[in-house]
Design an enzyme around this catalytic site. Sequence first.
Site, mmCIF file in Angstrom:
data_model
loop_
_atom_site.group_PDB
_atom_site.id
_atom_site.type_symbol
_atom_site.label_atom_id
_atom_site.label_comp_id
_atom_site.label_asym_id
_atom_site.label_seq_id
_atom_site.Cartn_x
_atom_site.Cartn_y
_atom_site.Cartn_z
ATOM 1 N N ARG A 184 65.329 130.196 138.608
ATOM 2 C CA ARG A 184 65.297 129.347 139.638
ATOM 3 C C ARG A 184 66.704 129.172 140.365
ATOM 4 O O ARG A 184 66.960 129.866 141.519
ATOM 5 C CB ARG A 184 64.956 127.967 139.341
ATOM 6 C CG ARG A 184 64.546 126.981 140.544
ATOM 7 C CD ARG A 184 65.849 126.247 141.074
ATOM 8 N NE ARG A 184 66.590 125.418 140.280
ATOM 9 C CZ ARG A 184 67.526 124.938 140.299
ATOM 10 N NH1 ARG A 184 68.405 125.145 141.718
ATOM 11 N NH2 ARG A 184 68.548 124.431 139.457
ATOM 12 N N ASP A 185 67.670 128.603 139.842
ATOM 13 C CA ASP A 185 69.079 128.706 140.429
ATOM 14 C C ASP A 185 69.656 129.935 140.311
ATOM 15 O O ASP A 185 70.395 130.455 141.540
ATOM 16 C CB ASP A 185 69.968 127.807 139.299
ATOM 17 C CG ASP A 185 71.043 127.272 139.953
ATOM 18 O OD1 ASP A 185 71.503 127.563 140.829
ATOM 19 O OD2 ASP A 185 71.570 126.161 139.500
ATOM 20 N N HIS A 242 75.276 121.152 133.473
ATOM 21 C CA HIS A 242 74.848 122.183 134.347
ATOM 22 C C HIS A 242 76.023 122.483 135.307
ATOM 23 O O HIS A 242 76.339 122.036 136.295
ATOM 24 C CB HIS A 242 73.808 121.650 135.425
ATOM 25 C CG HIS A 242 73.275 122.578 136.285
ATOM 26 N ND1 HIS A 242 71.957 123.256 136.059
ATOM 27 C CD2 HIS A 242 73.616 122.854 137.573
ATOM 28 C CE1 HIS A 242 71.791 123.611 137.242
ATOM 29 N NE2 HIS A 242 72.826 123.652 137.942
ATOM 30 N N HIS A 281 78.684 125.148 137.154
ATOM 31 C CA HIS A 281 78.504 126.610 137.790
ATOM 32 C C HIS A 281 80.082 126.975 137.641
ATOM 33 O O HIS A 281 80.962 126.060 137.258
ATOM 34 C CB HIS A 281 78.366 126.379 139.156
ATOM 35 C CG HIS A 281 76.757 126.051 139.599
ATOM 36 N ND1 HIS A 281 75.989 127.249 140.156
ATOM 37 C CD2 HIS A 281 75.955 125.119 139.342
ATOM 38 C CE1 HIS A 281 74.889 126.820 140.162
ATOM 39 N NE2 HIS A 281 74.734 125.569 139.870
ATOM 40 N N CYS A 295 74.057 127.588 144.730
ATOM 41 C CA CYS A 295 73.295 126.980 145.602
ATOM 42 C C CYS A 295 73.405 127.009 147.132
ATOM 43 O O CYS A 295 74.494 127.134 147.560
ATOM 44 C CB CYS A 295 73.452 125.417 145.490
ATOM 45 S SG CYS A 295 72.499 124.265 146.706
ATOM 46 N N ASN A 321 75.553 129.776 137.456
ATOM 47 C CA ASN A 321 75.892 128.880 136.374
ATOM 48 C C ASN A 321 76.379 129.486 135.114
ATOM 49 O O ASN A 321 76.769 130.821 135.239
ATOM 50 C CB ASN A 321 74.486 128.763 135.929
ATOM 51 C CG ASN A 321 73.506 127.972 136.778
ATOM 52 O OD1 ASN A 321 73.037 128.366 137.613
ATOM 53 N ND2 ASN A 321 73.641 126.437 136.811
#
Length: 302
Positions: A13-14, A205, A207, A238, A247
Site C-alpha cells: 500500500r504505502d 510509522h 518515513h 505519500c 518507510n
Amino acid sequence: MNGAVKVFEVGPRDGLQNEPRHLPVASRLGLIGELAATGLRHIEGGAFVSPRWVPQMAGSDEVFRQLPGDDGINYSALVPNLQGFEAARQAGCREVAVFAAASEAFSRNNINCSIDESFERFAPVLRAAREAGIRVRGYVSCVLGCPFSGAVAPEAVASVARRLHELGCYEISLGDTIGAGRPDETARLVEHCAGQLPVSVLAGHFHDTWGMAIANVHAALALGVRTFDSSVAGLGGCPYSPGASGNVATEDLLYLLHGMGFATGVDLPTVARVGARISAVLGIASRSRAGLALAARSKRED
Ligand code: HMG
Ligand code: MG
C-alpha cells in the site's frame, strides 16, 4: 530474547501508492504472496480511496477478493470514509484502517476535509465495522511535522491519537509522513502519546526522507513501543506529502530487531530477496541498506 515485536508490512500500500510505475493487480497479489511467505503476519494490501486521487491503488477490491481467506494473515486496507469501508467489506477485508492527521493543512490536502470533519466520516465507519466484526486500525499523519504548515505539537498528535482510540481503533499508528523527525523528537512524541493512551496500542510509522527512520524506531522501542510499520525495500511515500520518501525498510527493521534479540517470526534473507525482486520490477534501486548488504554478501560468497 527481548520479547516480541509486531512488524506491520505496508509495502503493497504505502510502498506502491507513490511509485510512478503502477503495478497491475496480478503483480500486487504476487508481491503480497511473496511477503506472506516470509513469515510476516500483518500486511497492508491496498486502499479503498478515490482512484482519481491515488490511481496506484485502483483495483484494491480485486486484490482483496483474490487474497486467501484462511492463511492466518491479517490483510488490512485503508478506508477514508463509509464508501471505502463498504467496498472493503464487500471485497472480504477483515481489517481496515482510517487515517487522520495532526495537521489541518495535511488533512485538507490528503482527504479534502478538516480534522473534525474526518472524525465525522470515521464515526459511521467504526459503527459499521463493529457490526460487521471488522477490526479498525487508526493512523495519525504528520506526527513530527507537516509538509504544508511545518512544526506539529506533540499535544496535537496525542489528542488525535486519543480520539481515534476512543472511537474504537484498536491500534494507533503514529506517522512521520515527511520523514524529518529525529529520535529526541520521537521520544518526546511517544511520551506525550503514552500519557494519553496505553503504550501497547501505539505503533511507529517512520518515513526515511532524512535517514532517521531506524533511529526513530530505536527511540520508540526504548519507550516500550512494540509495533512498527515498514515497507519492503524501503518503498513508498505519500502522494500528498511532496518530497517524502519511503518507510523504514522492512529488511533494516528486522536487522535491528533481531540483532537486539527481539523475535518477529519473519525471515530477513527471504524479505531481502523479495525486496530485490520488487525493486527490479519497479525499475528502482532498493532503499534498504540491510537488503543491499545481504545481496552484496551473497554475491561475494557465490
Ligand atoms: P472528495 O473528492 O472530497 O470526495 O475526496 P467526495 O466524497 O466529494 O466524492 C467525490 C468523488 O470521489 C465521487 O465520485 C465519489 O464517489 C468518490 P464521482 O461522483 O465524482 O465520480 N469517492 C470515492 N471513490 C472511491 N473510494 C472512496 C471514495 N470516496 C469518495 N472511498 C477522498 C475524498 C477521501 C475520497 C479523497 O480525498 C481520497 O481518496 N483521498 C485519498 C488520499 C490517500 O489515499 N492518500 C494516501 C494515503 S494516506 C498516507 O499515505 C499516510 C499514511 O501512510 C501515514 C503516514 O505516513 O503519515 C497512512
Ligand atoms: Mg505512510
